[in-house]
Design a protein around this motif. Structure first.
Motif, PDB file in Angstrom:
ATOM      1  N   UNK A   1      43.775  23.744  42.045  1.00 27.70           N
ATOM      2  CA  UNK A   1      42.337  23.499  42.035  1.00 27.70           C
ATOM      3  C   UNK A   1      41.646  24.059  40.796  1.00 27.70           C
ATOM      4  N   UNK A   2      42.267  25.024  40.117  1.00 24.76           N
ATOM      5  CA  UNK A   2      41.611  25.710  39.007  1.00 24.76           C
ATOM      6  C   UNK A   2      42.124  25.321  37.622  1.00 24.76           C
ATOM      7  N   UNK A   3      43.371  24.886  37.538  1.00 28.34           N
ATOM      8  CA  UNK A   3      43.958  24.575  36.236  1.00 28.34           C
ATOM      9  C   UNK A   3      43.482  23.226  35.703  1.00 28.34           C
ATOM     10  N   UNK A   4      43.569  23.080  34.397  1.00 28.91           N
ATOM     11  CA  UNK A   4      43.276  21.798  33.759  1.00 28.91           C
ATOM     12  C   UNK A   4      44.483  20.882  33.841  1.00 28.91           C
ATOM     13  N   UNK A   5      44.332  19.662  33.361  1.00 26.24           N
ATOM     14  CA  UNK A   5      45.446  18.710  33.420  1.00 26.24           C
ATOM     15  C   UNK A   5      46.711  19.244  32.760  1.00 26.24           C
ATOM     16  N   UNK A   6      47.851  18.897  33.357  1.00 27.46           N
ATOM     17  CA  UNK A   6      49.150  19.323  32.861  1.00 27.46           C
ATOM     18  C   UNK A   6      50.106  19.492  34.024  1.00 27.46           C
ATOM     19  N   UNK A   7      51.321  19.923  33.700  1.00 24.58           N
ATOM     20  CA  UNK A   7      52.358  20.135  34.711  1.00 24.58           C
ATOM     21  C   UNK A   7      52.717  21.615  34.708  1.00 24.58           C
ATOM     22  N   UNK A   8      52.699  22.207  35.910  1.00 26.18           N
ATOM     23  CA  UNK A   8      52.898  23.638  36.054  1.00 26.18           C
ATOM     24  C   UNK A   8      53.850  23.932  37.210  1.00 26.18           C
ATOM     25  N   UNK A   9      54.422  25.117  37.167  1.00 25.30           N
ATOM     26  CA  UNK A   9      55.178  25.670  38.289  1.00 25.30           C
ATOM     27  C   UNK A   9      54.463  26.954  38.692  1.00 25.30           C
ATOM     28  N   UNK A  10      54.154  27.081  39.984  1.00 27.23           N
ATOM     29  CA  UNK A  10      53.514  28.288  40.503  1.00 27.23           C
ATOM     30  C   UNK A  10      54.525  28.987  41.416  1.00 27.23           C
ATOM     31  N   UNK A  11      55.042  30.108  40.954  1.00 23.72           N
ATOM     32  CA  UNK A  11      56.042  30.883  41.694  1.00 23.72           C
ATOM     33  C   UNK A  11      55.903  32.350  41.329  1.00 23.72           C
ATOM     34  N   UNK A  12      56.214  33.208  42.271  1.00 15.00           N
ATOM     35  CA  UNK A  12      56.292  34.645  42.023  1.00 15.00           C
ATOM     36  C   UNK A  12      54.981  35.226  41.497  1.00 15.00           C
ATOM     37  N   UNK A  13      53.841  34.676  41.923  1.00 17.10           N
ATOM     38  CA  UNK A  13      52.551  35.193  41.498  1.00 17.10           C
ATOM     39  C   UNK A  13      52.195  34.876  40.069  1.00 17.10           C
ATOM     40  N   UNK A  14      52.853  33.866  39.497  1.00 16.36           N
ATOM     41  CA  UNK A  14      52.572  33.451  38.127  1.00 16.36           C
ATOM     42  C   UNK A  14      52.519  31.937  38.050  1.00 16.36           C
ATOM     43  N   UNK A  15      51.820  31.462  37.021  1.00 20.81           N
ATOM     44  CA  UNK A  15      51.805  30.032  36.711  1.00 20.81           C
ATOM     45  C   UNK A  15      52.536  29.855  35.394  1.00 20.81           C
ATOM     46  N   UNK A  16      53.445  28.889  35.379  1.00 22.06           N
ATOM     47  CA  UNK A  16      54.241  28.604  34.187  1.00 22.06           C
ATOM     48  C   UNK A  16      53.988  27.162  33.752  1.00 22.06           C
ATOM     49  N   UNK A  17      53.860  26.935  32.464  1.00 23.35           N
ATOM     50  CA  UNK A  17      53.746  25.575  31.945  1.00 23.35           C
ATOM     51  C   UNK A  17      55.126  24.932  31.921  1.00 23.35           C
ATOM     52  N   UNK A  18      55.159  23.672  32.279  1.00 21.89           N
ATOM     53  CA  UNK A  18      56.419  22.926  32.179  1.00 21.89           C
ATOM     54  C   UNK A  18      56.929  23.001  30.747  1.00 21.89           C
ATOM     55  N   UNK A  19      58.225  23.136  30.613  1.00 20.54           N
ATOM     56  CA  UNK A  19      58.830  23.234  29.289  1.00 20.54           C
ATOM     57  C   UNK A  19      58.932  24.664  28.783  1.00 20.54           C
ATOM     58  N   UNK A  20      58.304  25.602  29.482  1.00 19.64           N
ATOM     59  CA  UNK A  20      58.320  27.009  29.063  1.00 19.64           C
ATOM     60  C   UNK A  20      58.685  27.921  30.220  1.00 19.64           C
ATOM     61  N   UNK A  21      59.586  27.458  31.080  1.00 14.96           N
ATOM     62  CA  UNK A  21      59.929  28.218  32.277  1.00 14.96           C
ATOM     63  C   UNK A  21      61.387  27.980  32.644  1.00 14.96           C
TER      64      UNK A  21
END
Length: 168
Positions: free
Chosen positions: A135-155
């Motif tokens: 609900x808070x992030x801007x457009x893109x692909x993310x992974x939300x795990x372990x209390x962190x948000x990671x950008x796709x391609x950098x996780x």
């Protein structure tokens, strides 16, 4: 002070993975059961508009390229701009990569290291965290795990430490 906008509709797709696994007894292996996210959101009394649609009921290690294409097609087809996907952690990074390039959508993948049905599972926390992130992030692909948000391609998933971590 800027007002907080009304929550947008969130489309939730489920694909299986540990978060939905069921364990019957000591002689059985885990099997992927019914999606748990709807029950968890109801119990948490969330107050934003959403719908849950089951796409797959697979362990992510069993996912093929055709499964990722099906997930991508569903994300592209939904009119929702905010999409949450429950997914097994073993190949979540690969599916996130397969979703890159979809314009004007915020896509968040989430899973769990322990089934949601287990006491002490990380599923409830991860789902709560991911619903806030989508609900808070801007457009893109993310992974939300372990209390962190990671950008796709950098996780990546660090299997030895049972957590996700950023890679350059």
């Amino acid at each position: 002070m800027n007002p907080i906008p009304e929550p947008e509709f969130v489309q939730i797709f489920t694909t299986g993975g540990t978060i939905d696994k069921v364990y019957y007894d000591a002689g059985d292996d885990y099997t992927v059961g019914e999606p748990q996210i709807g029950r968890l959101l109801e119990e948490a009394r969330v107050n934003f508009p959403y719908a849950v649609e089951a796409l797959l009921q697979k362990d992510s290690l069993e996912m093929a390229e055709a499964d990722r294409e099906r997930i991508r097609a569903a994300v592209e087809a939904t009119p929702a701009r905010r999409v949450l996907i429950t997914h097994g952690t073993d190949t979540m990074v690969e599916t996130a990569r397969a979703l890159e390039g979809i314009p004007d959508k915020t896509i968040v993948l989430v899973g769990a290291m322990q089934p949601a049905r287990f006491l002490g599972s990380d599923a409830e926390f991860n789902i709560g965290y991911a619903t806030a992130a989508v609900q808070l992030l801007g457009p893109g692909v993310y992974i939300a795990m372990n209390g962190q948000v990671f950008r796709s391609g950098h996780v990546r998933k660090n299997r030895a430490k049972l957590r996700f971590e950023t890679v350059p």
